[in-house]
Enzyme design. Structure first.
Site, mmCIF file in Angstrom:
data_model
loop_
_atom_site.group_PDB
_atom_site.id
_atom_site.type_symbol
_atom_site.label_atom_id
_atom_site.label_comp_id
_atom_site.label_asym_id
_atom_site.label_seq_id
_atom_site.Cartn_x
_atom_site.Cartn_y
_atom_site.Cartn_z
ATOM 1 C CG ASN A 11 80.945 45.779 14.140
ATOM 2 O OD1 ASN A 11 81.581 46.035 13.114
ATOM 3 N ND2 ASN A 11 79.627 45.888 14.221
ATOM 4 C CD1 TRP A 12 87.389 47.651 15.290
ATOM 5 C CD2 TRP A 12 88.913 47.568 13.637
ATOM 6 N NE1 TRP A 12 88.608 47.344 15.853
ATOM 7 C CE2 TRP A 12 89.560 47.292 14.865
ATOM 8 C CE3 TRP A 12 89.664 47.568 12.468
ATOM 9 C CZ2 TRP A 12 90.930 47.023 14.939
ATOM 10 C CZ3 TRP A 12 91.026 47.302 12.535
ATOM 11 C CH2 TRP A 12 91.642 47.039 13.767
ATOM 12 C CE LYS A 13 79.014 49.341 15.379
ATOM 13 N NZ LYS A 13 77.927 49.977 16.104
ATOM 14 C CG HIS A 97 75.387 45.270 13.470
ATOM 15 N ND1 HIS A 97 74.832 46.528 13.549
ATOM 16 C CD2 HIS A 97 76.211 45.155 14.540
ATOM 17 C CE1 HIS A 97 75.315 47.156 14.618
ATOM 18 N NE2 HIS A 97 76.158 46.343 15.235
ATOM 19 C CD GLU A 99 75.569 50.130 13.467
ATOM 20 O OE1 GLU A 99 76.545 49.702 12.833
ATOM 21 O OE2 GLU A 99 75.643 50.547 14.639
ATOM 22 C CD GLU A 169 75.649 44.298 18.694
ATOM 23 O OE1 GLU A 169 76.742 44.541 19.195
ATOM 24 O OE2 GLU A 169 75.340 44.680 17.556
ATOM 25 N N GLY A 175 75.933 52.515 20.625
ATOM 26 C CA GLY A 175 76.502 53.837 20.372
ATOM 27 C C GLY A 175 75.859 54.960 21.169
ATOM 28 C CB SER A 215 77.116 51.473 25.464
ATOM 29 O OG SER A 215 76.488 52.297 24.491
ATOM 30 N N GLY A 236 81.639 47.938 19.772
ATOM 31 C CA GLY A 236 81.773 48.854 18.644
ATOM 32 C C GLY A 236 82.808 49.920 18.943
ATOM 33 N N GLY A 237 82.338 51.094 19.322
ATOM 34 C CA GLY A 237 83.204 52.255 19.530
ATOM 35 C C GLY A 237 84.453 51.980 20.353
HETATM 36 P P1 13P Z 1 78.880 50.317 20.553
HETATM 37 O O1 13P Z 1 79.800 49.457 21.391
HETATM 38 O O2 13P Z 1 79.565 51.466 19.892
HETATM 39 O O3 13P Z 1 77.649 50.692 21.321
HETATM 40 O O4 13P Z 1 78.384 49.402 19.331
HETATM 41 C C1 13P Z 1 77.924 48.127 19.593
HETATM 42 C C2 13P Z 1 77.801 47.391 18.317
HETATM 43 O O5 13P Z 1 76.977 47.729 17.485
HETATM 44 C C3 13P Z 1 78.727 46.275 18.071
HETATM 45 O O6 13P Z 1 78.345 45.527 16.961
#
Ligand code: 13P
Length: 252
Positions: A11-13, A97, A99, A169, A175, A215, A236-237
């Site tokens: 997920n590149w956000k 998600h 967020e 999640e 993150g 993470s 994510g990251g």
């Molecule tokens: P991180 O891997 O950066 O913790 O993010 C997870 C995430 O929100 C994937 O959708």
């Protein structure tokens, strides 16, 4: 793990311009070209989806979106429909998600409508659920997840849910560098599978893929994937670098 093909999704956000997205997708496609026993997916921002779709053509990497709006078309400035995502080359869409729940007022009710739109267009929905740190500390994890699943999947049939993917999640792990332990993930994934069994029956419970997110990195993926009810990861990251993400996809 029954016959569930592992899915490692990135997920590149809100990261990457069009050229950065294409470059990363190109590198990733090259790095995972020989992987056959699992599926890799990336969800770039909307602006880069069509370009990345071209880049990934013929590769082993699938394409996803990070959100959609539930109406098919209309005067909804700034929104994107499920059919638009399909026409741009998407196979998956991430829905609910944390967020989006936190910053954009996503609720279980809107999540339900979005999942409906996704399946109507034959997009595979990845439903995100997870508890906050406070909810875990007050031992509300299971009741929070129960509510998110029951309301989010309200009134669907098991037939409609046959492609469904769930991503667990925990909000406190996103993150933060704080991953859930593999035992914590397994405990929740087993709970989620039993909820699906209660609501939709054994067959769907056995086939539904449940991803862990929060993470995930090349150092912890193998331990997570060794758990019987962990069927993949939503990253994510660590998905922003093709090299790092390919190491996660290619976990031993
Ligand atoms: P991180 O891997 O950066 O913790 O993010 C997870 C995430 O929100 C994937 O959708």
């Amino acid at each position: 793990m029954e016959n569930r093909i592992p899915l490692i999704a990135g997920n590149w956000k809100m990261f990457k311009t069009c050229s950065e997205a294409v470059e990363t997708a190109e590198q990733l496609a090259r790095l995972v070209a020989n992987v056959t026993d699992r599926e890799a997916m990336i969800a770039p921002p909307f602006t880069a989806i069509s370009l990345v779709s071209e880049t990934l053509r013929g590769s082993r990497v699938s394409l996803g979106a990070q959100n959609l709006f539930w109406e098919t078309e209309g005067a909804y400035t700034g929104e994107i429909s499920s059919d638009m995502l399909v026409s741009a080359g998407c196979k998956y869409v991430i829905i609910g998600h944390s967020e989006r729940r936190q910053f954009f007022d996503e609720t279980d009710e809107t999540v339900n409508k979005k999942i409906n739109a996704a399946i109507r267009s034959k997009l595979i929905p990845i439903l995100c659920v997870g508890e906050s740190e406070k909810e875990r500390e007050s031992k509300d994890t299971f009741s929070v997840l129960d509510k998110q699943i029951i309301k989010g999947l309200k009134e669907f049939t098991s037939e409609e849910m046959k492609t469904l993917v769930i991503a667990y999640e925990p909000v406190w792990a996103i993150g933060t560098g704080k991953t859930a332990t593999s035992d914590q993930a397994q405990e929740v994934h087993l709970f989620l599978r039993s909820l699906i069994e209660k609501k939709f029956g054994k067959t769907l419970a056995k086939s539904v893929r449940i991803l862990y997110g929060g993470s995930v990195n090349p150092g912890n993926i193998s331990e997570l994937m060794a758990m019987p009810d962990v069927d993949g990861a939503l990253v994510g990251g660590a998905s922003l670098s093709a090299e790092t993400f390919s190491k996660i996809v290619c976990y031993p």
